[in-house]
Scaffold this motif. Structure first.
Motif, short mmCIF file in Angstrom:
data_model
loop_
_atom_site.label_atom_id
_atom_site.label_comp_id
_atom_site.label_asym_id
_atom_site.label_seq_id
_atom_site.Cartn_x
_atom_site.Cartn_y
_atom_site.Cartn_z
N ASP A 112 -0.15 -8.88 -4.91
CA ASP A 112 -0.96 -7.69 -4.62
C ASP A 112 -2.33 -8.12 -4.10
O ASP A 112 -3.09 -8.79 -4.82
CB ASP A 112 -1.14 -6.85 -5.89
N LEU B 201 -6.35 -1.37 -1.62
CA LEU B 201 -5.31 -1.12 -2.61
C LEU B 201 -5.83 -0.23 -3.73
O LEU B 201 -5.14 0.69 -4.19
CB LEU B 201 -4.76 -2.43 -3.17
N ASN C 282 0.82 -1.21 0.00
CA ASN C 282 0.00 0.00 0.00
C ASN C 282 0.85 1.26 0.00
O ASN C 282 0.48 2.27 -0.62
CB ASN C 282 -0.95 -0.02 1.20
#
Length: 317
Positions: free
Chosen positions: A72, A105, A51
């Motif tokens: 991710d 995210l 992040n």
């Protein structure tokens, strides 16, 4: 081509894995690149690192496009389940937390265009297709997440979705770039191939079946993409004396790029700090790419050290 010739200069950044600083944010913001493309895997295993990198990327003052990698929004238990080919049902235990990480995210990426089963008009005459996100090769990864978010649960469904997304493109008027995290199947079986398997003694092709089939089908219809970009398989190969793989390949009129030089920020014996990316250009209707290096925050100087010259010239076709 029917459409007018247009020149483009695009920065392509491979798997980051935590190797991103304000030097990168400011360099790309002030550069004369038209846009910046990222192949994903932003963070390392440190909590919150993904992040933090996303927040720095969001501050790049250029149009930005990213596909999410297998690191991710996912967790270490999820990655282990994928590696061990555990039953998808086990993944339900972490799916809720996966969705929360995913939403966080996307928020941290700000105005970055997230490429995931979608099509973007980058500019007049140029489109960007986002392929299957979170791919880590070998199997159809993160089934529960992909089914929940995109309604895709198999290679066949993924391939059909990609074909559906490009059906209205006029390939006589539009150049197409395909962005994936892992590359397509069908580009070789050696460890040093652009997406070859370098962690098994038998080596082999580690590309994605759905992406490979999609490309072959549209090529058969004379609708070939101009450029295919993916990372995941890092340049440093465990089976090679010269620790780098082929990163650029031209085949059947398509330029394939793997910009995943990991780590992309590194130092040499003299203590200089280098930052790697790839410059993708379109000049007079022809697409090409060149490895680029910043030295101590300044664009590459000549001559490059010998080990970087070897990396830069590790190409095929």
């Amino acid at each position: 081509m029917i459409f007018d010739s247009f020149d483009k200069r695009i920065a392509v950044v491979g798997d980051i894995h935590g190797f991103w600083t304000w030097v990168d944010t400011e360099y790309f913001s002030k550069s004369n690149y038209d846009s910046v493309i990222f192949t994903g895997d932003l963070g390392n295993n440190l909590p919150g690192n993904t992040n933090k990198v996303a927040q720095l990327i969001s501050k790049v003052r250029k149009p930005k496009y990213i596909i999410l990698g297998n690191h991710d929004t996912t967790s270490i238990p999820q990655l282990l389940m994928e590696i061990t080919n555990a039953t998808p049902n086990m993944g339900y235990l972490s799916h809720t937390f996966h969705l929360l990480r995913y939403k966080k995210l996307l928020k941290d990426l700000g105005d970055t265009n997230v490429c995931q089963y979608n099509l973007f008009d980058m500019s007049k005459g140029l489109s960007l297709l986002g392929a299957r996100p979170l791919s880590m090769g070998a199997r159809f990864n993160f089934q529960i997440f992909l089914k929940s978010v995109f309604g895709i649960s198999s290679y066949d469904e993924s391939e059909r979705k990609l074909l559906e997304l490009i059906q209205d493109i006029d390939f006589q008027k539009q150049d197409l770039i395909v962005l994936a995290h892992n590359g397509p199947a069908g580009l070789g079986v050696r460890a040093h191939d652009i997406w070859g398997c370098d962690f098994k003694s038998e080596e082999g092709d580690f590309g994605d079946k759905d992406l490979g089939n999609f490309i072959r089908k549209i090529v058969d219809q004379n609708k070939r993409p101009k450029v295919v970009i993916a990372g995941h398989m890092h340049h440093s190969s465990r089976k090679l004396r010269v620790k780098t793989r082929i990163w650029k390949k031209k085949e059947e009129g398509i330029l394939y790029l793997n910009p995943a030089r990991v780590p992309r920020i590194f130092s040499d014996k003299e203590g200089n700090i280098w930052h790697h990316h790839v410059e993708l250009t379109r000049k007079n209707g022809t697409w090409d790419a060149e490895a680029k290096y910043l030295k101590n925050g300044v664009e590459e100087s000549f001559p490059l050290p010998e080990f970087l010259e070897r990396e830069k010239n590790r190409i095929e076709g």
